[in-house]
Design a protein around this motif. Sequence first.
Motif, PDB file in Angstrom:
ATOM      1  N   UNK A  67      42.380  42.873  86.135  1.00 40.76           N
ATOM      2  CA  UNK A  67      42.315  42.197  84.840  1.00 40.76           C
ATOM      3  C   UNK A  67      42.587  40.700  84.997  1.00 40.76           C
ATOM      4  N   UNK A  68      41.773  39.854  84.369  1.00 37.07           N
ATOM      5  CA  UNK A  68      41.981  38.397  84.472  1.00 37.07           C
ATOM      6  C   UNK A  68      43.223  37.948  83.700  1.00 37.07           C
ATOM      7  N   UNK A  69      43.828  36.858  84.154  1.00 37.81           N
ATOM      8  CA  UNK A  69      44.990  36.292  83.487  1.00 37.81           C
ATOM      9  C   UNK A  69      46.298  36.960  83.850  1.00 37.81           C
ATOM     10  N   UNK A  70      46.271  37.927  84.781  1.00 39.50           N
ATOM     11  CA  UNK A  70      47.482  38.645  85.177  1.00 39.50           C
ATOM     12  C   UNK A  70      47.987  38.096  86.504  1.00 39.50           C
ATOM     13  N   UNK A  71      49.253  37.705  86.533  1.00 40.09           N
ATOM     14  CA  UNK A  71      49.849  37.167  87.762  1.00 40.09           C
ATOM     15  C   UNK A  71      50.106  38.259  88.788  1.00 40.09           C
ATOM     16  N   UNK A  72      50.698  39.360  88.336  1.00 40.53           N
ATOM     17  CA  UNK A  72      50.894  40.500  89.242  1.00 40.53           C
ATOM     18  C   UNK A  72      51.016  41.799  88.438  1.00 40.53           C
TER      19      UNK A  72
ATOM     20  N   UNK B 146      51.177  31.903  83.565  1.00 38.09           N
ATOM     21  CA  UNK B 146      51.796  30.989  82.603  1.00 38.09           C
ATOM     22  C   UNK B 146      50.786  30.533  81.561  1.00 38.09           C
ATOM     23  N   UNK B 147      51.155  30.714  80.298  1.00 34.13           N
ATOM     24  CA  UNK B 147      50.320  30.261  79.199  1.00 34.13           C
ATOM     25  C   UNK B 147      49.146  31.158  78.876  1.00 34.13           C
ATOM     26  N   UNK B 148      49.040  32.294  79.562  1.00 34.91           N
ATOM     27  CA  UNK B 148      47.888  33.175  79.337  1.00 34.91           C
ATOM     28  C   UNK B 148      48.321  34.566  78.861  1.00 34.91           C
ATOM     29  N   UNK B 149      49.426  34.613  78.122  1.00 33.38           N
ATOM     30  CA  UNK B 149      49.931  35.911  77.678  1.00 33.38           C
ATOM     31  C   UNK B 149      48.936  36.644  76.785  1.00 33.38           C
ATOM     32  N   UNK B 150      48.358  35.937  75.822  1.00 35.49           N
ATOM     33  CA  UNK B 150      47.419  36.582  74.901  1.00 35.49           C
ATOM     34  C   UNK B 150      46.164  37.050  75.636  1.00 35.49           C
ATOM     35  N   UNK B 151      45.640  36.186  76.533  1.00 34.93           N
ATOM     36  CA  UNK B 151      44.440  36.558  77.269  1.00 34.93           C
ATOM     37  C   UNK B 151      44.705  37.758  78.169  1.00 34.93           C
ATOM     38  N   UNK B 152      45.867  37.767  78.826  1.00 35.49           N
ATOM     39  CA  UNK B 152      46.201  38.869  79.726  1.00 35.49           C
ATOM     40  C   UNK B 152      46.389  40.173  78.944  1.00 35.49           C
ATOM     41  N   UNK B 153      47.021  40.055  77.776  1.00 32.15           N
ATOM     42  CA  UNK B 153      47.246  41.250  76.929  1.00 32.15           C
ATOM     43  C   UNK B 153      45.909  41.876  76.553  1.00 32.15           C
ATOM     44  N   UNK B 154      44.979  41.042  76.096  1.00 31.76           N
ATOM     45  CA  UNK B 154      43.656  41.539  75.706  1.00 31.76           C
ATOM     46  C   UNK B 154      42.906  42.099  76.914  1.00 31.76           C
TER      47      UNK B 154
END
Length: 860
Positions: free
Chosen positions: A559-564, A691-699
């Motif tokens: 999934x994009x936007x996920x650090x780990x 960092x800063x991509x919580x909403x994108x990572x959640x979706x």
Amino acid sequence: MTVWKTSRRNFFAHKGRMALSAVAVLLSVAFVCGTLVFTDTMNTTFDKLFAATSADVTVSPKAAGEVDELPENGKPVSLPAAAVERAGKADGVKTAEGAVSSMSVTVVDSHNENMGSSTGAPTIAGNWTQNELRSMEITSGHAPRGPTEVMVDAGTADKHHLKIGDELRTIAVTGDIRARISGIASFKVTNPGAAVVYLDTATAQVKLLGKPDVFTHISVTAKPGVSDEQLKKNVAAALGDSAAYKLQTQQEAADSNKDSMGSSLDVMKYAMLGFAGIAFLVGIFLIVNTFSMLVAQRTREIGLMRAIGSSRKQVNRSVLIESLFLGFVGSVLGVGAGIGVAVGLMKLMNSMGMNLSTEDLTIAWTTPVLGLVLGVIVTVVAAYVPARRAGKISPMAALRDAGTPADGRAGRIRAAIGLVLTLAGGAALLAATRADKSGEGSLFLGVGVVFTLIGFIVIGPLLAGFVVRVLSTVVLRMFGPVGRMAERNALRNPRRTGATGAALMIGLALVACLSVVGSSMVASLTEELDKSVGADFIVQPSGNRQPIVPQAAKALEAAPGVEHVTDYKVVDAKLTAPDGSTEDKVLAAVEPTYRDDVRRETVSGKLADAYGKDAMSVGDAYATRHKIEVGDRITVAFKDGETAKLKVAAITSDDTNVDKGAMYTNVTTAETYVPADKMPKNMIMFAKAQDGKEKEAYAALKDALAPYPQYTVQNQADFKQDLKDQMGNLLNIVYGLLALAIIVAVLGVVNTLALSVVERTREIGLMRAIGLSRRQLRRMIRLESVVIALFGALLGLGLGMGWGTAAQKLLALEGIGVLEIPWPTILTVFVGSALVGLFAALVPAFRAGRMNVLNAIATD
């Protein structure tokens, strides 16, 4: 015979006044009998199902767990196909079939809707064998003939509007199985709600078990004239290796399955019976009040009976016989109503997705007998004190008006006993809050709850005098003379007011206690989550326990936007400490990023080192118990794997609610010693957003898991809300069960007011004659009811908050360290009690308002 006739005449003469007491007995008996019939029916349903699905002899691997135990690696334990051939050659065997069955699956339709039950019943996938014909028959289409065909049970097909030709996707750890429905099979017995799909044998073996030529069990059928026990011995001899196989006759298999289900059914049964017991306890106050008031109203009558020769024993016996009539009538009606309650519960469960048929309705002979005996005994015991009081009435009472001044005074001895019990209970609750061990504290808590409850009940008349005056100052004085008369009526007989309020007090005390405990648990866990959980997202199964399949885990990692993304696997092992002691434990096999996802304090060492090669951590309780220090080595025998000596690199603090007592090691370390096909799958996963991509990572995570509806992605806010919802749903169920006791208590208020109106008939007539209007009279009775209800609510809520506070202080030893009083709930219940009082007074007030003034004045 004279006593019997007198009792019968009095009972039917006052049948209207006893009606509400009979309803209380009816409700309590109905709940007991309904619970027994409902649980017996569920047992019958499962007994028939297990008996129908079990072969004459079933052979399964020795390592197989209980019927409801899911394998941690997602693949059931299997046995070789060669065992089927050996079993088939045993003497007395007609047929021996290899069968495949797995509950570690999820089945979805073409719209990605989960076909599984919403009530916790399993989804079962397997192959179609001749043994299935014991419990099922194909009613449409045909059994699967290849990897592109699947058969489904009729209940699931009806519920989800499936038909032949529709595509289903079966999700297993080895991959997805896409097939079209080739047939629909119907159960010959009641299916409580499981969703069942059948694949062809080859597909089931490879996709559910991971390799060909293996089965989960063997179904053996006996030749005519061969008993199941003899067949079992013959098959055991043919198989040879007794350590590898578990053999069960049809009865043994059914009993084993029944035992695995029995514990959960027993919990439900005894919990519901406990609430029925509370309703009985509340009903006792109603019956005591009813007979006390009837005895007071018949003082002159009883005095005349004594004057013309009736003995104390005869009077006493007369009242007890009346209570016997009451108990018998209420119990008989309650038994009948109990069957209706059971059917209603079955309909409710059916509406929630669990299938129970009235054809299986089971009424054991012990159920009506128990209901009758219980109802009669409780009623007679409750009437014993009023009966004794009736027996003590002097013949001179025939010369006095009904009711004596002594009736309105609470005895000094009673008050003293109540104070002693209350103080003793308070001391026990205080001791519970200061206990160092939960076992010792639980004992003090139980004693404190019982003693304070009994103390409040006993001291109720004394408290009524004070509390009613305070409530009246706030609530009644604004209504002028009518309010003051309502206050004096409530204070006229403190014993009666105390008993009526106590009936309401019991239910509301439990409501307040559980509300405090539930709110404190949610607040404590929420605080712990804020302190300990660093992960942005938590992924876990929803509604079933299927481990996270590898294809879903890969989708999360991509999934994009996920650090780990962090794996979390649970590995069973036998640990041998340096002191030589051995314990069965579970190790959390996680990735090093887990230390950022869930923050754990260490007592010694560094948690990061525990994720090194051949290293682990332990909790401080385990370390203290076995005198383990950082640097020591623990012998770890992994289940289905090798034995290793792991170095203790960190000791973590157990002062937490999250992963309390957990032992960590690296996933890589566990994989070194556990074969890949035996390695457990993830039971939960954690993710951190860039960092800063919580909403994108959640979706993105939600989109990644869209094809897998059995799992949920939650951020911390979702997780906390889910925790609150779960606790709220549990409390709502408890409140619903407590509603029975509260309904009985409301009947007590109605009965007290109704009998009080009869008792004050002449007084009401005089008040009406000197100018009291009907509206004022009705208002006076309603206000009296409100103040009695608020009196019971105040005592109950105060007592319950005390219990809840003591329970929370005790639970602080287990990590529930935050005390939270749910004031909105408490205030809502208090205000609701006033409305209950208004409702309870409607009929008595209406009847009082319709009294004929002259007839009322002429009443003797």
